[in-house]
Design a protein around this motif. Structure first.
Motif, short mmCIF file in Angstrom:
data_model
loop_
_atom_site.label_atom_id
_atom_site.label_comp_id
_atom_site.label_asym_id
_atom_site.label_seq_id
_atom_site.Cartn_x
_atom_site.Cartn_y
_atom_site.Cartn_z
N ALA A 4 -6.82 -16.30 2.54
CA ALA A 4 -5.62 -17.18 2.21
C ALA A 4 -5.22 -17.21 0.86
O ALA A 4 -5.87 -17.32 0.24
N GLY A 5 -4.00 -16.96 0.78
CA GLY A 5 -3.38 -17.00 -0.80
C GLY A 5 -3.53 -15.63 -1.47
O GLY A 5 -2.62 -15.44 -2.52
N ASP A 6 -4.06 -14.79 -0.84
CA ASP A 6 -3.98 -13.17 -1.36
C ASP A 6 -2.73 -12.52 -1.18
O ASP A 6 -1.85 -12.89 -0.41
N LYS A 7 -2.44 -11.77 -2.26
CA LYS A 7 -1.22 -10.73 -2.32
C LYS A 7 -1.38 -9.65 -1.18
O LYS A 7 -2.46 -9.03 -1.50
N VAL A 8 -0.41 -9.32 -0.48
CA VAL A 8 -0.46 -8.13 0.39
C VAL A 8 1.08 -7.43 0.05
O VAL A 8 1.78 -7.85 0.15
N GLY A 9 0.73 -5.95 -0.46
CA GLY A 9 1.56 -4.99 -0.98
C GLY A 9 2.05 -4.53 0.59
O GLY A 9 1.43 -3.95 1.61
N VAL A 10 3.70 -4.43 0.64
CA VAL A 10 4.06 -3.92 1.93
C VAL A 10 5.04 -2.80 1.54
O VAL A 10 5.71 -3.05 0.64
N LEU A 11 4.96 -1.73 2.04
CA LEU A 11 5.59 -0.39 1.62
C LEU A 11 5.99 0.46 2.72
O LEU A 11 5.55 0.18 3.97
N ASP A 12 6.75 1.45 2.53
CA ASP A 12 7.20 2.36 3.62
C ASP A 12 6.98 3.82 3.17
O ASP A 12 7.62 4.37 2.47
N LEU A 13 6.09 4.43 3.80
CA LEU A 13 5.62 5.65 3.60
C LEU A 13 6.14 6.73 4.51
O LEU A 13 6.32 7.98 4.33
N SER A 14 6.92 6.33 5.68
CA SER A 14 7.64 7.13 6.55
C SER A 14 9.06 6.97 6.75
O SER A 14 9.37 7.08 5.71
N THR A 15 9.70 6.93 7.66
CA THR A 15 11.20 6.94 7.85
C THR A 15 11.72 5.67 7.00
O THR A 15 11.32 4.68 6.96
N ALA A 16 12.71 5.82 6.12
CA ALA A 16 13.36 5.17 5.14
C ALA A 16 13.93 3.77 5.93
O ALA A 16 14.45 3.85 6.86
N VAL A 17 13.70 2.80 5.43
CA VAL A 17 14.07 1.41 5.65
C VAL A 17 15.49 0.82 4.96
O VAL A 17 15.24 0.87 3.59
N TYR A 18 16.57 0.73 5.32
CA TYR A 18 17.80 0.28 4.55
C TYR A 18 18.04 -1.26 5.05
O TYR A 18 19.14 -1.82 4.58
N ASP A 19 17.51 -1.50 6.12
CA ASP A 19 18.04 -3.00 6.78
C ASP A 19 17.50 -3.98 6.00
O ASP A 19 16.25 -4.26 6.21
#
Length: 348
Positions: free
Chosen positions: A42-57
């Motif tokens: 709880a309270g840890d940072k989690v990085g969220v990324l996109d290695l696949s199809t590009a996200v623009y929404d």
């Protein structure tokens, strides 16, 4: 870490990666010992990324934030999550920069893929797997990121997590609890449950014994199409003595059969201790190419291997999705149609 500091860290990691990619493809490398990432708390940072199809929404950022916060964690969106270049070479560098930056950042405790699609094949040979082993963190994804699971297992020896990604449109309470149990608790997840169903006579995820029996082994697998994409590469799947999991989506039964026959011809199916087939969403479509339905395909290709096999577990492209730690020991009972994870995927 602010954007400028993140990019500086990622650039440093990228220098290492320029030579690491070549090292990753060198023949004769042995698989490193199994390594578990630290549990996210709880309270840890989690990085969220996109290695696949590009996200623009931009709505994807809201969906990601809701899931990560529901776990009691702090979401950190990668610099290029919603701002990836459409130029190929630049896009590759941006994705590597985001990944290496999160891995090298000590304040980020986990790395989650926002979505799948297509694109990991473009970067998998350039990833710095030594950096990943030196900085073990929870890595989550399924579908296209299956290729990352295979490569990380081969090159870093790190337990990774096949589970639902936070940027997807649907994220049920079942999927959230499955993810929490896998990455936020030190205990093994135990016997993997099926989602509760309002009609037990016609369950949404029917389980079926293809070949009875019991077996134990480490968990390997992921999306079948991506497992096939790795064949003949340095990150080709190693099924020897393993419990092999696979799933796919929107593939005709004959296409599933062709992929499974290829794995059988390559000795991959016979080498496994047992097989669990995930619920293959949208794959039981009739076709003029073959008279066999999906369950018939499983019986024909998997039924006489002499190992236990059952199908229907809620893995992959299903509304309700289990999170499974890849690399740890599990017990399969195809007669009872259960899969029990015996070891935690994280270090407490």
């Amino acid at each position: 870490m602010d954007r400028r500091s993140f990019l500086a860290t990622a650039a440093t990691a990228g220098v290492v990666a320029s030579s690491a990619g070549a090292a990753a493809t060198a023949p004769g490398l042995t698989k490193p010992p199994l390594l578990r990432p630290p549990m996210v708390r709880a309270g840890d940072k989690v990085g969220v990324l996109d290695l696949s199809t590009a996200v623009y929404d931009p709505a994807v950022a809201d969906r990601v934030t809701a899931v990560i916060q529901a776990l009691g964690l702090v979401p950190v969106l990668s610099p290029h999550l919603l701002d990836r270049s459409r130029a190929f070479k630049t896009s590759v560098q941006e994705r590597l920069s985001d990944l290496h930056g999160f891995i090298a950042d000590p304040s980020v405790r986990g790395v989650f893929c926002a979505r799948g699609g297509y694109g990991v094949s473009e970067i998998v040979d350039r990833v710095d797997y030594d950096l990943i082993r030196r900085n073990p963190k929870v890595f989550l994804g399924f579908s296209d990121p299956t290729l990352m699971h295979l490569a990380i297992a081969r090159r870093a020896g790190l337990v990774t997590f096949h589970g639902r990604m936070p940027g997807l449109m649907k994220f049920t309470p079942f999927s959230l609890e499955a993810l929490r149990r896998a990455v936020c608790a030190a205990e093994p997840v135990g016997t993997l449950p099926s989602p509760e169903d309002g009609n037990p006579l016609r369950p949404a995820y029917p389980l079926r014994t293809v070949a009875p029996g019991q077996a134990s082994g480490r968990l390997v697998g992921g999306n079948l199409s991506m497992i096939m994409a790795a064949m003949g590469t340095p990150w080709e799947i190693d099924t020897k003595g393993a419990i092999f999991l696979f799933e796919d989506v929107d593939e005709a039964p004959y296409a599933i059969a062709r992929m499974l026959w290829t794995l059988r011809h390559a000795g991959k199916l016979q080498a496994a201790a047992g097989i669990v087939v995930g619920a293959c969403a949208g794959c039981d479509k009739s076709s003029d190419a073959s008279p066999y339905g999906l369950n018939e395909v499983f019986d024909l290709v998997l039924g006489d291997l002499g190992i236990p096999v059952f199908s229907g577990l809620a893995l992959g492209h299903t509304d309700d999705t289990l999170t499974v730690p890849l690399g740890v020991q599990a017990r399969l009972d195809a007669t009872a149609r259960t899969l029990t994870v015996l070891e935690s995927g994280v270090a407490g």
